[in-house]
Motif scaffolding. Structure first.
Motif, PDB file in Angstrom:
ATOM      1  N   VAL A   1       4.078  -7.699  -3.796  1.00 24.69           N
ATOM      2  CA  VAL A   1       3.835  -7.385  -2.377  1.00 24.69           C
ATOM      3  C   VAL A   1       4.467  -6.038  -2.027  1.00 24.69           C
ATOM      4  N   THR A   2       5.653  -5.774  -2.558  1.00 21.11           N
ATOM      5  CA  THR A   2       6.299  -4.478  -2.316  1.00 21.11           C
ATOM      6  C   THR A   2       5.429  -3.353  -2.848  1.00 21.11           C
ATOM      7  N   LEU A   3       4.934  -3.512  -4.075  1.00 22.56           N
ATOM      8  CA  LEU A   3       4.068  -2.472  -4.658  1.00 22.56           C
ATOM      9  C   LEU A   3       2.768  -2.323  -3.870  1.00 22.56           C
ATOM     10  N   TYR A   4       2.215  -3.436  -3.405  1.00 21.48           N
ATOM     11  CA  TYR A   4       0.992  -3.390  -2.600  1.00 21.48           C
ATOM     12  C   TYR A   4       1.201  -2.514  -1.363  1.00 21.48           C
ATOM     13  N   PHE A   5       2.301  -2.746  -0.659  1.00 20.41           N
ATOM     14  CA  PHE A   5       2.526  -1.999   0.578  1.00 20.41           C
ATOM     15  C   PHE A   5       3.010  -0.570   0.322  1.00 20.41           C
ATOM     16  N   ILE A   6       3.657  -0.322  -0.806  1.00 17.89           N
ATOM     17  CA  ILE A   6       3.944   1.072  -1.181  1.00 17.89           C
ATOM     18  C   ILE A   6       2.614   1.802  -1.371  1.00 17.89           C
ATOM     19  N   GLY A   7       1.665   1.135  -2.014  1.00 18.14           N
ATOM     20  CA  GLY A   7       0.325   1.713  -2.164  1.00 18.14           C
ATOM     21  C   GLY A   7      -0.343   1.962  -0.829  1.00 18.14           C
ATOM     22  N   ALA A   8      -0.134   1.059   0.125  1.00 16.99           N
ATOM     23  CA  ALA A   8      -0.710   1.249   1.463  1.00 16.99           C
ATOM     24  C   ALA A   8      -0.112   2.472   2.142  1.00 16.99           C
ATOM     25  N   VAL A   9       1.214   2.619   2.039  1.00 12.89           N
ATOM     26  CA  VAL A   9       1.870   3.795   2.638  1.00 12.89           C
ATOM     27  C   VAL A   9       1.345   5.069   1.986  1.00 12.89           C
ATOM     28  N   ILE A  10       1.243   5.069   0.669  1.00 17.04           N
ATOM     29  CA  ILE A  10       0.732   6.247  -0.051  1.00 17.04           C
ATOM     30  C   ILE A  10      -0.703   6.550   0.378  1.00 17.04           C
ATOM     31  N   SER A  11      -1.511   5.508   0.552  1.00 21.68           N
ATOM     32  CA  SER A  11      -2.902   5.712   0.985  1.00 21.68           C
ATOM     33  C   SER A  11      -2.969   6.379   2.349  1.00 21.68           C
ATOM     34  N   HIS A  12      -2.091   5.975   3.254  1.00 23.72           N
ATOM     35  CA  HIS A  12      -2.051   6.605   4.579  1.00 23.72           C
ATOM     36  C   HIS A  12      -1.617   8.069   4.461  1.00 23.72           C
ATOM     37  N   LEU A  13      -0.585   8.309   3.688  1.00 21.52           N
ATOM     38  CA  LEU A  13      -0.087   9.683   3.554  1.00 21.52           C
ATOM     39  C   LEU A  13      -1.104  10.591   2.862  1.00 21.52           C
ATOM     40  N   ARG A  14      -1.855  10.017   1.907  1.00 24.04           N
ATOM     41  CA  ARG A  14      -2.839  10.802   1.155  1.00 24.04           C
ATOM     42  C   ARG A  14      -3.901  11.407   2.070  1.00 24.04           C
ATOM     43  N   VAL A  15      -4.280  10.675   3.114  1.00 24.09           N
ATOM     44  CA  VAL A  15      -5.307  11.169   4.034  1.00 24.09           C
ATOM     45  C   VAL A  15      -4.699  11.739   5.315  1.00 24.09           C
ATOM     46  N   LYS A  16      -3.366  11.946   5.270  1.00 28.00           N
ATOM     47  CA  LYS A  16      -2.636  12.515   6.400  1.00 28.00           C
ATOM     48  C   LYS A  16      -2.775  11.668   7.673  1.00 28.00           C
ATOM     49  N   ASP A  17      -2.778  10.354   7.473  1.00 29.78           N
ATOM     50  CA  ASP A  17      -2.779   9.407   8.594  1.00 29.78           C
ATOM     51  C   ASP A  17      -1.342   8.921   8.746  1.00 29.78           C
ATOM     52  N   PHE A  18      -0.692   9.355   9.792  1.00 30.13           N
ATOM     53  CA  PHE A  18       0.719   9.053   9.966  1.00 30.13           C
ATOM     54  C   PHE A  18       0.960   7.820  10.833  1.00 30.13           C
ATOM     55  N   GLU A  19      -0.081   7.049  11.081  1.00 26.99           N
ATOM     56  CA  GLU A  19       0.058   5.773  11.780  1.00 26.99           C
ATOM     57  C   GLU A  19       0.296   4.687  10.737  1.00 26.99           C
ATOM     58  N   LEU A  20       1.414   4.798  10.053  1.00 23.47           N
ATOM     59  CA  LEU A  20       1.682   3.915   8.931  1.00 23.47           C
ATOM     60  C   LEU A  20       2.863   2.993   9.163  1.00 23.47           C
ATOM     61  N   ALA A  21       3.296   2.868  10.399  1.00 18.99           N
ATOM     62  CA  ALA A  21       4.454   2.019  10.707  1.00 18.99           C
ATOM     63  C   ALA A  21       4.270   0.581  10.228  1.00 18.99           C
ATOM     64  N   PRO A  22       3.118  -0.073  10.460  1.00 22.59           N
ATOM     65  CA  PRO A  22       2.990  -1.457   9.970  1.00 22.59           C
ATOM     66  C   PRO A  22       3.152  -1.555   8.450  1.00 22.59           C
ATOM     67  N   ALA A  23       2.526  -0.655   7.726  1.00 24.08           N
ATOM     68  CA  ALA A  23       2.641  -0.684   6.261  1.00 24.08           C
ATOM     69  C   ALA A  23       4.072  -0.404   5.819  1.00 24.08           C
ATOM     70  N   ALA A  24       4.738   0.521   6.487  1.00 26.46           N
ATOM     71  CA  ALA A  24       6.125   0.852   6.135  1.00 26.46           C
ATOM     72  C   ALA A  24       7.056  -0.319   6.427  1.00 26.46           C
ATOM     73  N   VAL A  25       6.863  -0.973   7.564  1.00 31.80           N
ATOM     74  CA  VAL A  25       7.708  -2.124   7.918  1.00 31.80           C
ATOM     75  C   VAL A  25       7.479  -3.269   6.931  1.00 31.80           C
ATOM     76  N   LEU A  26       6.229  -3.507   6.575  1.00 34.46           N
ATOM     77  CA  LEU A  26       5.942  -4.576   5.614  1.00 34.46           C
ATOM     78  C   LEU A  26       6.465  -4.236   4.223  1.00 34.46           C
ATOM     79  N   THR A  27       6.493  -2.957   3.876  1.00 35.52           N
ATOM     80  CA  THR A  27       7.102  -2.548   2.608  1.00 35.52           C
ATOM     81  C   THR A  27       8.577  -2.898   2.612  1.00 35.52           C
TER      82      THR A  27
END
Length: 114
Positions: free
Chosen positions: A75-101
Motif C-alpha cells: 500500500v505504501t508503494l502504491y501511494f508513492i506511485g500515486a504521488v509520483i504520478s501527480h508530480l509527473r504531470v505537474k498536478d500539485f493537488e496530491l494531498a490525499p495521496a501524500a496523506v495516504l502514503t
C-alpha cells in the motif's frame, strides 16, 4: 503498538475498500482524477484489485504479522506511485495521496514494531 496498528490499519483498510468500490463503479471523481494523471481507463479494474488486496492484507495482518507487513509495504508503494504520478504531470493537488502514503508507512512501522 498493536492497538495503534489495529486503528491505523482499520482506518486505512476502510478507505482502501471504499476507494476500490468507487473505482470499480467508475465514480466520476475517481475517474476524473485518474485521467488527470494520465492513467488509462483499462487500468481501473487492476488498481481497484490492488486497493482491495491491500485492505484485505492489512486486516489479515492483525492475525498474520508477515501478511500485515507485506500489505503495508504494498500500500505504501502504491501511494508513492500515486504521488509520483501527480508530480509527473505537474498536478500539485496530491494531498490525499501524500496523506495516504504517510498513513500506509505508519501502518508498516507500527506492524513491524508490534
Amino acid at each position: 503498538m498493536f492497538i495503534a496498528y489495529a486503528v491505523v490499519a482499520g482506518l486505512l483498510a476502510l478507505v482502501l475498500a471504499a476507494s476500490a468500490t468507487f473505482t470499480l463503479q467508475r465514480n466520476e471523481a475517481i475517474v476524473t482524477n485518474l485521467r488527470k494523471v494520465q492513467v488509462p481507463d483499462s487500468w481501473l479494474p487492476r488498481l481497484a484489485a490492488l486497493k482491495a488486496a491491500g485492505a484485505t492484507g492489512l486486516v489479515a495482518g492483525l492475525w498474520v504479522t508477515p501478511l500485515g507487513v507485506a500489505a503495508a509495504i504494498g500500500v505504501t508503494l502504491y501511494f508513492i506511485g500515486a504521488v509520483i504520478s501527480h508530480l509527473r504531470v505537474k498536478d500539485f493537488e496530491l494531498a490525499p495521496a501524500a496523506v495516504l502514503t504517510l498513513l500506509a508507512a505508519a501502518a508498516l512501522v507500527l506492524r513491524v514494531a508490534a
